[in-house]
Enzyme design. Sequence first.
Site, PDB file in Angstrom:
ATOM      1  CB  CYS A   2       8.655  -2.522  -3.330  1.00 24.60           C
ATOM      2  SG  CYS A   2       7.837  -3.931  -4.124  1.00 24.60           S
ATOM      3  N   GLY A  75       4.477  -3.487   0.301  1.00 23.45           N
ATOM      4  CA  GLY A  75       3.770  -4.342   1.243  1.00 23.45           C
ATOM      5  C   GLY A  75       3.050  -5.489   0.574  1.00 23.45           C
TER       6      GLY A  75
END
Length: 642
Positions: A2, A75
Amino acid sequence: MCGFSGVINLTEQSVDAFPIEKMTDCIAHRGPDDSGYFKDKNVSFGFRRLSIIDVAHGHQPMKSKDKRYVIVFNGEIYNFKKIKKELIGLGYTFETNCDTEVIIYAFDLWGKNCVNRFHGMFAFVIYDTKLNNIFIARDRLGIKPFYYTFLNNNFIFGSEIKSILQCQEFKRDADLKAISSYLTFRYTFSDKTFFKSIKKLLPGHHITINKNTFLIEKYWEIPFLNEKNDLGEKFYIDKVRNLLEESIKKRLISDVPLGALLSGGLDSSIVVAFMSKLSNTKVNSYSIGFDSEGYDESKYAKLVADYCSTNHTSLNLDKDSYIDDLKKMIIQKDAPLSIPHEIALYRISKKLKEYTTVVISGEGADELFAGYGRVQKSPFDYKKIRLVNRYFPKFFRKRIFQFLGAGELAEQWLKIKSKRDYFFSVYNWMPFEEKWSLFTESALNEIEHDKELINFWSDDFKFTNSGNEYDQYLYMFQKNHLICLLDRLDGMTMAAGVEARVPFVDHELIEFVSSIPIKYKLKWKSPFNKFLAIFQNSFKFSEKLDISKFILRKIGLEMLPKVIPFRRKKGFPVPLDSWIHDGLIEYAKEILLDERCLNRNIFKEREIRKLINRPQNLDYDFWGKKIWMLINVEIWYREFID
């Protein structure tokens, strides 16, 4: 995978004036699937989501059930299920099946020490609404980015620099010291970026912020062992094979389709072979090449793809397409490109996005297992230099160096005074002296002849001084070279909305590989070949008289067509020299000799003309790379500073 942005007022004042939506929308490419926002009295977060795990329930910013904690996270935590099970045993309950919620309760239980339990790649920010504290962490190797700046009493951050640039009050000043570092090492050193006021949180570090504290701490670093036990070749091969297989297995966890980047080199081929072994379905593999002779490795990628029965896609990139994308990618990255093939990486990422959302890459193998033999084996030459300097008078040394294989490097060897100096002479894209000749007097004064940059490297040499030279040089690559590759991998794949995972960059694997004696990474083919190397330099004998990445090649022989493990490293080359001669030289003159460039008073017109008009006969397109970097710097100035 993201992207996020945010603002924290350090004096607990309102942050309503900051354009958090604009700061977040500008990185929508990192998370095209969802967006979210959180605002409190002095804290504002924005988030863009690329849905990978628990697609339906991973919305961010995410709050804990009691609303105390708010998190934005970029992550993957590969061992989150194991941690979740432990937390459930301690009484925690969960509402989702995603790793984000696990981070929240791990922090609630273990505080800042929670990062030591995470296996994966991450950058996250946790806001404790009860204590009005902020905790920020970046993964051990810096796979995921985190940039920040201070503006008045505000701490502003983002997954990309462009989020910070949305703040109108931010003053855009170029950092010449960072640019100088780029021209020599193709990357900015320490926590610097190309903007004076913007920093990056270093790998393996976290930040604690509260009313009275702004504290940056290191929680992990790459191990450096002065002495190593030799447990034998078989032990190391078996252990590496097992750790690598487990690392790849962890990175196959996904609720969306995944694939692999396949160059046809050893590292990516081993990754694809393991993926084919571990997957129940055919692996999707992707490669890209260039339309110039000697620069297209697609036939080797196809050989591996056929051997491993993958669904393979191959692209080709020509000069005109490359130039068209150069400016676009510099704008995307907010910085000069560090490696010429970044554009190719972006192109293949755009293509594979049509079929997959997650891609596995072979980054890190060269840094761990000594794949850059010309430099990493060069301490053999340094030992010859040190020996000659110790026992022979100055007037006789050049002749001795030539006898010992220095060749055209003899004059360079005469100037070597230390291991650090020798490292600089073999590890650079533009040598210090040549670069300094390009700078104007005022620019040289501003960068102080790279005093801060040289001291940065000197500190690492002091830290590793009690070890052998081979391990020292490997450590430099692992600490300061790998981060450059990881940065460009994240930037180019995320620009296409693709998550890249790097199984070689696994901290457990790295901790073990750090304990392996150098002879199992760089191995002489025979005692006689070692003798022959006395009369050659490392740029001549590397991969002829020795074997780089010895352990990986042994593993590759078990899993791949025999031609792949024995291939010399190519390193995804781009035909810059031929492109320069075939039209790119005119573009270089147009942009580098233009008044806009010269009026900055950074580079001398006479020296730039000399570099452009006098082709240098260097291996690996290094003349083209020098001109290419200067073009990058000028485009960046025009887009971000002018």
